[in-house]
Design a protein around this motif. Structure first.
Motif, PDB file in Angstrom:
ATOM      1  N   LEU A   1       2.268 -66.919  -8.935  1.00 41.10           N
ATOM      2  CA  LEU A   1       2.055 -66.292  -7.627  1.00 41.10           C
ATOM      3  C   LEU A   1       3.050 -65.147  -7.455  1.00 41.10           C
ATOM      4  O   LEU A   1       2.701 -64.050  -7.019  1.00 41.10           O
ATOM      5  CB  LEU A   1       2.200 -67.332  -6.508  1.00 41.10           C
ATOM      6  CG  LEU A   1       1.922 -66.825  -5.095  1.00 41.10           C
ATOM      7  CD1 LEU A   1       0.527 -66.212  -4.987  1.00 41.10           C
ATOM      8  CD2 LEU A   1       2.068 -67.956  -4.072  1.00 41.10           C
ATOM      9  N   THR A   2       4.291 -65.415  -7.842  1.00 40.30           N
ATOM     10  CA  THR A   2       5.332 -64.388  -7.750  1.00 40.30           C
ATOM     11  C   THR A   2       5.031 -63.221  -8.685  1.00 40.30           C
ATOM     12  O   THR A   2       5.118 -62.061  -8.292  1.00 40.30           O
ATOM     13  CB  THR A   2       6.702 -65.003  -8.133  1.00 40.30           C
ATOM     14  OG1 THR A   2       6.941 -66.106  -7.270  1.00 40.30           O
ATOM     15  CG2 THR A   2       7.819 -63.982  -8.009  1.00 40.30           C
ATOM     16  N   ASN A   3       4.673 -63.521  -9.915  1.00 43.13           N
ATOM     17  CA  ASN A   3       4.539 -62.451 -10.912  1.00 43.13           C
ATOM     18  C   ASN A   3       3.190 -61.745 -10.908  1.00 43.13           C
ATOM     19  O   ASN A   3       3.100 -60.578 -11.240  1.00 43.13           O
ATOM     20  CB  ASN A   3       4.816 -63.003 -12.313  1.00 43.13           C
ATOM     21  CG  ASN A   3       6.276 -63.392 -12.472  1.00 43.13           C
ATOM     22  OD1 ASN A   3       7.165 -62.643 -12.083  1.00 43.13           O
ATOM     23  ND2 ASN A   3       6.525 -64.576 -13.007  1.00 43.13           N
ATOM     24  N   TYR A   4       2.124 -62.453 -10.571  1.00 47.29           N
ATOM     25  CA  TYR A   4       0.804 -61.811 -10.564  1.00 47.29           C
ATOM     26  C   TYR A   4       0.449 -61.318  -9.167  1.00 47.29           C
ATOM     27  O   TYR A   4      -0.452 -60.506  -9.014  1.00 47.29           O
ATOM     28  CB  TYR A   4      -0.307 -62.769 -11.033  1.00 47.29           C
ATOM     29  CG  TYR A   4      -0.109 -63.404 -12.400  1.00 47.29           C
ATOM     30  CD1 TYR A   4       0.866 -62.959 -13.286  1.00 47.29           C
ATOM     31  CD2 TYR A   4      -0.929 -64.453 -12.811  1.00 47.29           C
ATOM     32  CE1 TYR A   4       1.037 -63.556 -14.532  1.00 47.29           C
ATOM     33  CE2 TYR A   4      -0.779 -65.053 -14.061  1.00 47.29           C
ATOM     34  CZ  TYR A   4       0.223 -64.602 -14.910  1.00 47.29           C
ATOM     35  OH  TYR A   4       0.379 -65.195 -16.136  1.00 47.29           O
ATOM     36  N   GLY A   5       1.131 -61.847  -8.145  1.00 46.38           N
ATOM     37  CA  GLY A   5       0.762 -61.525  -6.771  1.00 46.38           C
ATOM     38  C   GLY A   5      -0.493 -62.288  -6.378  1.00 46.38           C
ATOM     39  O   GLY A   5      -1.044 -63.059  -7.160  1.00 46.38           O
ATOM     40  N   LYS A   6      -0.923 -62.095  -5.156  1.00 40.99           N
ATOM     41  CA  LYS A   6      -2.129 -62.787  -4.693  1.00 40.99           C
ATOM     42  C   LYS A   6      -3.351 -62.247  -5.421  1.00 40.99           C
ATOM     43  O   LYS A   6      -3.543 -61.038  -5.504  1.00 40.99           O
ATOM     44  CB  LYS A   6      -2.298 -62.568  -3.181  1.00 40.99           C
ATOM     45  CG  LYS A   6      -1.650 -63.631  -2.325  1.00 40.99           C
ATOM     46  CD  LYS A   6      -2.487 -63.894  -1.074  1.00 40.99           C
ATOM     47  CE  LYS A   6      -2.103 -65.138  -0.295  1.00 40.99           C
ATOM     48  NZ  LYS A   6      -1.728 -66.307  -1.076  1.00 40.99           N
TER      49      LYS A   6
END
Ligand SMILES: Cc1cc2nc3c(=O)[nH]c(=O)nc-3n(C[C@H](O)[C@H](O)[C@H](O)COP(=O)(O)OP(=O)(O)OC[C@H]3O[C@@H](n4cnc5c(N)ncnc54)[C@H](O)[C@@H]3O)c2cc1C
Ligand code: SF4
Lengths: 177, 523
Positions: free
Chosen positions: B112-117
């Motif tokens: 979630l942090t690295n790919y984003g929503k």
């Protein structure tokens, strides 16, 4: 009494015989058996009409055509439908009706009377989503390709444990790269 | 000496399933002196009895109980009652697995942090990091004898690998080798080296490939603290008024109902049966199933973005000879959204025997386009794509509304539809794989659709907050302190890597935690 299978209605036995021997006999129907004179094997049909069994063999080849594979492998592959038809009237009806439908769609000479694979396949394309076609095709995937005697024709070597695996038998013998 | 425990012995830890997760956890706990009963639905079949024949072996070991499927995936149409290839036997799917054993990459624990929503995806960060797992990964690799770790030599490359490697070199891929495999390249841990028999998917008759069946389980039994009960199909987990689990109800090998008491219950039936069991254990107190206050039990079903590429050459390859999957390209495993998708994928060599090739090359296919491919079976090479798929809430293992199994329990209904990110990744991988083979002179290539799922993940996912998932970072359910999940259903996200090394790693870590909590008397 031996009749030569032509799948065409309206020909006398005598005429069939004559034509068949002239053509160098393919599949012959004798009583309830389908015989292959060329390959010297016979398949006794118990529940399905022998003509139906003979057409099934052609149908099997049209679905999974391998020109290097003799008819007997296809005959073995479709045998289970005859066995199942003996136990299950609904299955018998499915197969007999399915073949009758193919013959109807093929016109005067019936399905096996169509000389070119392409002609037969174009009929199969019309029925490929039917339960009949799916039952035949689905059964062939295992019925045909899981015959151990068939594997060498494709080069597949099968079981290898008893031979000590391939560690000393060519697991890395590729040379053309 | 295997220790037989009484049905009323409420001091034991009961583990449901003896595969990668359950078998490892059982041994780890037994080594610490904890009393363990493993209930395994399948029979115990030792490796001498494995069969070098694809369909016969499938019939011998695979889970064939009825399942249904739904959703947009092609498996639903091609294999309506076989959503997954899972084993029902002591050792679980580690009998049939190929042995590819890769650590997750750091960024994959924080998607979630690295790919984003990502729209339509239910991404979430794991409540743990690569650093947390590193010491346990090291233990797992040592235990499993993973090649290219612990100074263990890589496996030799077979014909299929040589074609694959030549293509990888032509495309300029940098990280291509015979893989990190839990297969002995030489004698180790009392097991012999790989004899290149080529039947890894049918169970290794030499015991060269790691399986809990002949490593963890006998080692655990040798402590006198582990009992494995084959033919024990668990139907329900029961609890007391306080909400603590107390016992499990199972059908024994004669179909008779039994109840085994337990101090702790660990569910390790793989990602279809584990959520099914929790859902089937619904009670007045837990009407939506056990450990399901978040509503996430059974949801976020993942199966990796997979597919295969086969190719035909004008000369023989004999790709079925030797290890089934010892070959990998890792260059595409990175997260690089410029390719049109988030996450990454691995390419791994794969060979099928003629019977399975006929069934899986193009399921439903017929006619000359299909058969001329098989006509050149001996000139084929093949690879498998395994990439990160997006967790989606509606991809789920549900209880079937009508159909019940022979014990009267609703069967699982497995729903899956690709996320657009999955499709974009697969298409990218098809192109790369076909380009590899084209570069070494393939005359025809085949982008082959996914098989029934061999990697089943995510249906009891791990989360920091109880509202987001089913278990905490130890695999302990948020809702019930003495109920654990110990298989791949814990995965918050799937990463690009084959899952089993991580399942084993989590089980080793979980064993430490359970032992600690038991001695602190907190469970
Ligand atoms: C052909 C194939 C190749 C694979 N190759 C690889 C690979 O190269 N690398 C990799 O990482 N992974 C691979 N996998 C996947 C790997 O096998 C699984 O990820 C792993 O075994 C999952 O472990 P598990 O503990 O979750 O479940 P399993 O190993 O499936 O064990 C679950 C066990 O629980 C039992 N069980 C289920 N329900 C119940 C119940 N109600 N009561 C009692 N017992 C029950 C089952 O019978 C089974 O024995 C492969 C899988 C297949 C099929
Ligand atoms: S190829 Fe090696 S690991 Fe695979 S089954 Fe054969 S001996 Fe076992």
């Amino acid at each position: 009494m031996v009749t030569i299978y032509q799948g065409r209605a309206g020909l006398s036995r005598r005429e069939l015989l004559k034509r068949g021997s002239a053509a160098g006999a393919l599949l012959i129907i004798s009583g309830t058996a389908v015989l292959s004179t060329g390959e010297a094997w016979g398949l006794e049909s118990t529940a399905l009409k022998p003509e139906t069994v003979a057409t099934l063999i052609q149908l099997a080849r049209d679905i999974y055509p391998h020109d290097q594979v003799p008819d007997r492998f296809y005959a073995i592959a479709i045998k289970s439908h005859d066995e199942l038809a003996g136990k299950d009237p609904a299955h018998k009806e499915l197969i007999e009706n399915g073949i009758a439908d193919l013959d109807r769609k093929a016109g005067a000479g019936g399905y096996t009377g169509l000389g070119w694979e392409d002609q037969r396949v174009s009929i199969l394309r019309q029925i490929e989503d039917t339960p009949f076609f799916q039952a035949i095709r689905g059964g062939l995937v295992v019925g045909l390709y899981n015959q151990k005697e068939l594997w060498p024709i494709f080069g597949y070597e099968g079981e290898s444990y008893s031979k000590g695996g391939y560690i000393a038998r060519g697991f890395d013998d590729i040379e053309w790269l | 000496m295997p220790a037989p425990y009484g049905l009323n012995d409420d001091s034991v830890v009961v583990i449901i399933g003896s595969g990668a997760g359950g078998g490892t956890l059982g041994n780890e706990l037994a080594q610490k002196g904890i009393d363990v009963v493993i209930l395994e639905a399948g029979p115990r079949i030792e490796y001498d009895d494995f069969i070098n024949d694809e369909w016969d072996s499938f019939g011998q070991l695979a889970w064939l109980d009825n399942r249904t499927t739904g959703g947009g995936w092609r498996v639903h149409k091609d294999f309506p009652n076989l959503p997954a290839w899972i084993v029902k036997a002591v050792g679980g799917t580690t009998t049939h697995w190929a042995g590819a054993s890769l650590r997750f990459q750091e960024h994959e624990f924080k998607t979630l942090t690295n790919y984003g929503k990502v729209e339509g995806a239910n991404l979430l960060d794991w409540p743990l990091t690569l650093t947390d797992l590193e010491p346990y990964y090291a233990k797992a690799e040592d235990k499993m004898g993973v090649t290219r770790t612990n100074d263990i030599e890589g496996l030799p490359g077979n014909n299929n690998f040589k074609v694959f490697k030549a293509g990888a070199d032509k495309l300029g891929y940098k990280e291509c080798h015979t893989g990190r495999m839990a297969i002995n390249s030489a004698d180790r841990d009392g097991r012999m080296g790989c004899q290149q028999t080529g039947f890894c998917f049918q169970g290794c008759k030499w015991g060269a490939k790691w399986s809990t069946l002949y490593t963890e389980i006998p080692k655990g039994e040798a402590t006198g603290k582990l009992e494995v009960r084959p033919g024990s199909h668990v139907l329900k987990i029961e609890h007391d008024d306080s909400g603590k689990v107390t016992n499990v109800v199972y059908a024994d090998k004669d179909g008779k109902m039994q109840s085994q008491k337990a101090r702790i219950v660990c569910v390790a039936g793989n990602s279809i049966e584990s959520p099914r069991l929790l859902l089937n254990s619904a009670s007045a107190k837990f009407p939506d199933g056990l450990a399901n206050s978040s509503g996430q039990v059974g949801r976020n079903y993942m199966r990796h973005t997979t597919g295969s590429v086969y190719a035909i050459f004008d000369k023989p390859v004999h790709f079925w000879r030797g290890t089934t999957m010892a070959g990998i390209v890792r260059d595409e495993a990175r997260h690089d959204p410029s390719r049109g998708f988030v996450g990454g994928y691995e390419l791994e060599t794969l060979a099928l025997g003629l019977p399975f090739m006929a069934a899986f090359l193009d399921p439903g296919g017929w006619g000359r386009s299909f058969t001329t491919a098989l006509d050149h079976y001996d000139k084929m090479a093949g690879m498998w794509i395994v990439g990160e798929d997006m967790p989606q809430e509606q991809n789920a293992v549900k209880l079937h509304g009508e159909i019940k199994d022979k014990y009267g329990m609703p069967i699982p209904d497995v729903w899956f539809t690709d996320h657009p990110n999955d499709v974009a990744m697969r298409n990218h991988a098809y192109k790369q794989g076909m380009a590899m083979y084209d570069a070494v002179g393939a005359t025809r290539t085949f982008p082959t659709p996914p098989y029934p799922s061999t990697h089943n993940l995510g249906t009891n996912r791990m989360s920091e907050k109880a509202s987001d998932g089913v278990v905490n970072k130890w695999g302990q359910t948020h809702d019930i302190k003495n109920l654990f999940v110990s298989d791949g259903s814990q995965f918050t996200t799937g990463a690009a890597e084959n899952p089993t090394l991580t399942i084993v790693t989590l089980a080793i870590r979980q064993a430490d935690y359970i032992a600690e909590q038991m001695s602190a008397k907190s469970i």
